[in-house]
Design a protein around this motif. Sequence first.
Motif, short mmCIF file in Angstrom:
data_model
loop_
_atom_site.label_atom_id
_atom_site.label_comp_id
_atom_site.label_asym_id
_atom_site.label_seq_id
_atom_site.Cartn_x
_atom_site.Cartn_y
_atom_site.Cartn_z
N ALA A 13 0.84 -1.30 0.10
CA ALA A 13 -0.01 -0.09 0.05
C ALA A 13 0.90 1.29 -0.12
O ALA A 13 1.98 1.26 0.62
N LEU A 14 0.49 2.30 -0.67
CA LEU A 14 1.09 3.50 -0.83
C LEU A 14 0.34 4.71 -0.33
O LEU A 14 0.69 5.76 -0.56
N HIS A 15 -0.35 4.52 0.97
CA HIS A 15 -1.20 5.27 1.37
C HIS A 15 -0.57 6.36 1.97
O HIS A 15 0.06 5.97 3.07
N VAL A 46 -18.50 -5.05 2.59
CA VAL A 46 -18.94 -5.68 1.54
C VAL A 46 -18.92 -6.96 1.35
O VAL A 46 -17.99 -7.58 1.76
N ILE A 47 -20.10 -7.52 1.37
CA ILE A 47 -20.39 -9.05 1.45
C ILE A 47 -21.14 -9.51 0.33
O ILE A 47 -22.09 -10.02 0.41
N THR A 48 -20.61 -9.25 -0.89
CA THR A 48 -21.21 -9.45 -2.22
C THR A 48 -20.46 -10.54 -3.04
O THR A 48 -19.64 -10.94 -2.74
N PRO A 49 -21.28 -11.30 -3.94
CA PRO A 49 -20.42 -12.26 -4.80
C PRO A 49 -19.00 -11.37 -5.40
O PRO A 49 -19.34 -9.96 -5.60
N LYS A 50 -18.02 -11.72 -5.65
CA LYS A 50 -16.78 -11.12 -5.96
C LYS A 50 -16.88 -10.29 -7.19
O LYS A 50 -16.34 -9.20 -7.01
N GLN A 51 -17.72 -10.77 -8.24
CA GLN A 51 -17.50 -10.04 -9.48
C GLN A 51 -17.97 -8.60 -9.17
O GLN A 51 -17.81 -7.46 -9.87
N LYS A 52 -19.09 -8.56 -8.07
CA LYS A 52 -19.72 -7.13 -7.73
C LYS A 52 -18.83 -6.13 -7.07
O LYS A 52 -19.05 -5.07 -7.13
N VAL A 53 -17.71 -6.64 -6.68
CA VAL A 53 -17.10 -5.97 -5.60
C VAL A 53 -16.34 -4.79 -6.11
O VAL A 53 -16.51 -3.62 -5.56
N PRO A 54 -15.53 -4.88 -7.18
CA PRO A 54 -14.82 -3.73 -7.73
C PRO A 54 -15.80 -2.32 -8.18
O PRO A 54 -15.86 -1.24 -7.68
N GLY A 55 -17.11 -2.76 -8.60
CA GLY A 55 -18.05 -1.69 -8.71
C GLY A 55 -18.45 -1.14 -7.41
O GLY A 55 -18.47 0.01 -7.54
N ILE A 56 -18.73 -1.80 -6.45
CA ILE A 56 -19.10 -1.35 -5.34
C ILE A 56 -18.15 -0.53 -4.56
O ILE A 56 -18.36 0.40 -4.05
N ILE A 57 -16.70 -1.15 -4.74
CA ILE A 57 -15.73 -0.18 -4.00
C ILE A 57 -15.75 1.18 -4.87
O ILE A 57 -15.30 2.10 -4.28
N ASP A 58 -15.70 0.94 -6.03
CA ASP A 58 -15.88 2.18 -6.88
C ASP A 58 -16.83 3.38 -6.39
O ASP A 58 -16.56 4.43 -5.84
N GLN A 59 -17.93 2.81 -6.22
CA GLN A 59 -19.13 3.59 -5.62
C GLN A 59 -18.90 4.08 -4.29
O GLN A 59 -19.03 5.32 -4.14
N GLU A 87 -6.28 -0.42 -6.84
CA GLU A 87 -5.99 0.50 -8.06
C GLU A 87 -7.24 1.37 -7.40
O GLU A 87 -6.67 2.87 -7.61
N ILE A 88 -8.31 1.06 -7.28
CA ILE A 88 -9.46 2.21 -6.70
C ILE A 88 -9.08 2.74 -5.54
O ILE A 88 -9.09 3.81 -5.14
N SER A 89 -8.48 1.89 -4.53
CA SER A 89 -8.30 2.37 -3.32
C SER A 89 -6.83 3.27 -3.25
O SER A 89 -7.09 4.37 -2.77
N HIS A 90 -5.83 2.94 -4.18
CA HIS A 90 -4.89 3.89 -4.40
C HIS A 90 -5.13 5.13 -5.10
O HIS A 90 -4.85 6.37 -4.61
N ARG A 91 -5.96 5.23 -6.01
CA ARG A 91 -6.50 6.49 -6.68
C ARG A 91 -7.44 7.34 -5.81
O ARG A 91 -6.94 8.44 -5.78
#
Lengths: 480, 480
Positions: free
Chosen positions: A2-4, A78-91, A123-127
Motif C-alpha cells: 500500500a502506498l497511502h 462488503v459481502i457480495t459475490p466477488k464480481q460485484k466488488v470492484p463496482g461497489i468499491i468504486d461507488q 487501484e481504486i483504493s490507491h486512486r
Amino acid sequence: MALHANSDIRAFFEPRTIAVIGSLNEWGGLGYTAIKNMRQFNFAGRIYPINPSYKEALGLKAYPDVSAVEDQVDLAIVITPKQKVPGIIDQCAQKGVKAAIIVSDGFAETGESGARLQRQIVEISHRSGLRIMGPNTIGTLNTANGLVTNPYFISYDKIYKGNIAYCSQSGIVGAQGQPLKDQAYPISKMCDLGNKCDVNEVDLLNYLSQDPQTSVIAMHIEDVKDGHKFIDTVRKVAARKPVLLLKPGRTERGAKASASHTGSLAGSERIYDAAFRQAGAIRLNTWREFWEIPRVFINQPLPRGNRIAIITFTGGVGVASVDTAEECGLAIADFSPATVSRLSKLSPQLARNPVDLGPIIPVTDDPLPVLEETIAAVLDDSNVDCVTATLYASSGAETPVYMDIFDRVMKNVTKPVSFWIYGTELGPMEDLSRQVQGRGLPAYFDIELAIKALATAAHYSRVKSSLNQGATGILNTRNS
Amino acid sequence: MALHANSDIRAFFEPRTIAVIGSLNEWGGLGYTAIKNMRQFNFAGRIYPINPSYKEALGLKAYPDVSAVEDQVDLAIVITPKQKVPGIIDQCAQKGVKAAIIVSDGFAETGESGARLQRQIVEISHRSGLRIMGPNTIGTLNTANGLVTNPYFISYDKIYKGNIAYCSQSGIVGAQGQPLKDQAYPISKMCDLGNKCDVNEVDLLNYLSQDPQTSVIAMHIEDVKDGHKFIDTVRKVAARKPVLLLKPGRTERGAKASASHTGSLAGSERIYDAAFRQAGAIRLNTWREFWEIPRVFINQPLPRGNRIAIITFTGGVGVASVDTAEECGLAIADFSPATVSRLSKLSPQLARNPVDLGPIIPVTDDPLPVLEETIAAVLDDSNVDCVTATLYASSGAETPVYMDIFDRVMKNVTKPVSFWIYGTELGPMEDLSRQVQGRGLPAYFDIELAIKALATAAHYSRVKSSLNQGATGILNTRNS
C-alpha cells in the motif's frame, strides 16, 4: 504494497456510520446477520443496509446503493459475490467512504483470476484514498463501541471488555469461532486482516499502539508485506506494549505451507524471523498460548527478573513444574533466609521452592491462615520476581474465602501472579477461573501454561527495558 | 528395595474383602469417607470398618481391630496417625492380610524419624510377605469392580470404564483431584504409588501388562527404585502395550527437585533417561499430555507410518499446524494423484494438505456430501497414515449429522483419527467432545494436542515393531 499517505485506519474500528452491502435475507443472509450481530452487541453508531431488493431490514431503512445514503458513511462492509466488488468499491470511493471491509472471498487466495480482481480493487483504493481491509476477512471488532463486522452467526451476546487486542490473518480469530463469552477474554479490539490488499500488519500495529484501550497485542500473521517496515514498527510498539506473535514457518514445511497459503515467498519468512525477535516481538508456539498468555499482561506489573516461586497443593505437580519453568527461561527462586525462617515456623516442609502445601493443609486445624502466611511470605521475598499459585475448585470448595486471601495479600504487591486451577468438576473450575479473571488475574487449567505466561512476562520485561535503553544487542535471548 | 518372591499385587486392585482402618466420624473422618466413596462407585466386594470407638459405620458392622474380622481380608486401607501404623501393619500380617495401602503420611518423605518408622513397616512386610503400597498414597482405583481406596471427598459419582491405566507417584492422579466424570477419561485402573516402600513401578507394570482391561499405561514417576529392572520391564511391557512416561528431571534443576522430593539420587535419573527411551518408553512433557494423549490408543489401530493429513475448516489453523506436526516427528502427507484428482473434482482448492474446507462449505448448497467425500478421499489415500479432522460445535451445530459421516467413512478404515473441536460455547464443545470420546475416538480442544497424540501413536508404532523384531537400535528416535 500500500502506498497511502493516509495511515489512519481508525474508521475500521471507530466508525460512526456503517453501510452493510450484502444479502438482507433474514434466513442467513450475510448482510442481515452482520447487522443482527451489531445489534446484539449494541453497536453505538448508525447502520445503513444496502441492497436494491429490500426496502428495509431489521427495522432499518434499506438503500439501493451506497450513494443513496444521505449521511456520511465512515465504513462499508462488503459481502457480495466477488464480481460485484470492484463496482461497489468504486461507488464507495465516489461517495467518500473512508474505509471498506471486503468480506467476500475468491480473490488472490484462489489464483490468477481472483488476483486480477483484487488488483482492480487496489487501484481504486490507491486512486481514491479509500482504505480497504481484506478481501477474504471477517473484519473488526471493538468492545468499546459494540462494533462487530462479522457476518456469521454468533451464538452469544456478550464479549468482555478489556485490554487485549487479538489480530489475525484468519477468520479463526473471530467471534464465530471462539467461546469468547465463556472464556471471558478481556478484549479491546479484534481484527482479521484477510488478504491484506491494502491495510496490513504495520497499519494495525500503528493503530493499536495508539489505542488507549489496548495494552497488549497478540498477532497471528502468515506473511509480512514489508519486512523492514514491520520490524521498525514492532521495535517502536514493543517499547510500549508487548507484541506477541504466532507465526507459522518455524519448520521448513511450515514456511512452505504458509507461503503457499498467502502467495508470499517462503524464504523471506525464515530470514525475517531472527529480525522479529531482535525487534522485540515475542514468538508464541500454539493457539492456546495465543489466546491465554496475553492475560498475564493485564492489570499486573511486569516481573523485575526471572525468578519464580511456585505454590502447589500437590508435590508431584510442583516437582514436575520445575522442568517447565527452567525450559521456558525462568529460574526457580532460592528463598531468602528470612522467608525460609518465616515458612519454617509454619512447617519445615514448606521452606523450599516449589512450596507444597499438600501435606500441611489436611493436618492443620485452620488451614486458611497457613495458606495466607505462606503466600504473603513468598510474595514478600525480594529473591522472588513472580509467583504461580494454585487454586482448588470443586462444588464444595470455598472459593470466596480463597480469593479474599489473595485480595488481602496482593494489595501492596508489585509482582505478577498466575494461577493454576484444578479440581473435580469442570463447571466449578470454569466458574472459579472467571472469578479470578474478573479480578484481572490470569488463571489456567494447565500449570505449564500458568508458568509459561510468567516466563513470557519476564521475557517482555527484558525486551521493554532494552528497547527503552536503546540497546538491542541483548534482545536475542532465549524465547522458548 | 523390595525382595518379595511374591510379585502378585492383584489384591491391591481386585480384593474381595477390604478392611478400612481409620476415623469413622461421619463428618469427614477419612475411614468413613473411604467407605462412602466405595459405596458411591458401587464397590463389588465386602467392606469391614475397623475402629475400636465404633459399633457400626454406614450400616456396616465395625470391628475393634483387623484380627476381629471373621472373614479373610484381602486388602487393608490404613488411614491412622503415623505412630499407630507399624502396630496395625503387624496385626494385618498376623491376620494374613494380602495387601495393605498406607494412606498415612509423615514417613520417609519428611525426614529421618519418618524414615525410621517406614523401615519398621518394610521389615514387617519382608518378614511376613504382606505387600505394602505407600505410605503417603491415595492407593488404587479399579473401574471393573468399583474399587476406590481414596479417603478424600469426591464430588461426583461416575468414573468411565475404559482401557487406560493412569499411575503416579502423586495424589494429583486421583479422583479427588481430577474432573474424571466431566472429562470422561476411559479408565481401567488408577494407582498412586506414594513412597514406594514396597510395591513399586516394576510390580505395577508387571500387573498392568497382564491386566486384560488395560491397553495403555500412562505413568508419572519421580524416581525409579531399580533402574535396570525397570528398563527390562518397560522393554517387555512396551512390546505389547504403550508405556507413556511423565517424569520430571528433564532439566538439571528439575532433576534436583525430583531427587529432593523422593530422597533418591538426582544423577541416576539423568543417566537412566536415554535407557528409558531405548527400552521403548515414550516420554511426555505436560500433565495435559499425560491425561489426554492415552486416548489415541483406545479402540484405534496404530498408524503404519508417520504421514499425517490435516482437515480443517480454517486455513490459518491448518497452516500453523504444519509446524506442530513437523516438530513432533510427523510428516505432512503428499496426497497421491488419485486423491488429488478426487479432491479437485470437489474444488481445486481442496487438493492440498492441510485440506481447508473453510472457503468451500459456505458456498456449497449441501456441504455434507462434500465433507464426507473429502474425509473419505483423505482416509483412502495410501500415502496417509493418520488424520486430524476438525469438528465445529455451537448451540446451533448439527453434531449428530457430522458424527454419522464419520461413522460411515471410518467403518472400513484402519488408520487412527484424532479430532480437533472448536466452537463458540464451551458447553456444546464439551458435549461434542464426550460424544466423540463415547465412540472411542480422541477429541481435543487444541489442534496441537490432536496432532501430538497421533505423533505419539506413530512413535509407539515404530517402538512396538522394533521391540517385536528384537531390534532395539532404532528406538532412540526423536520423541519431542
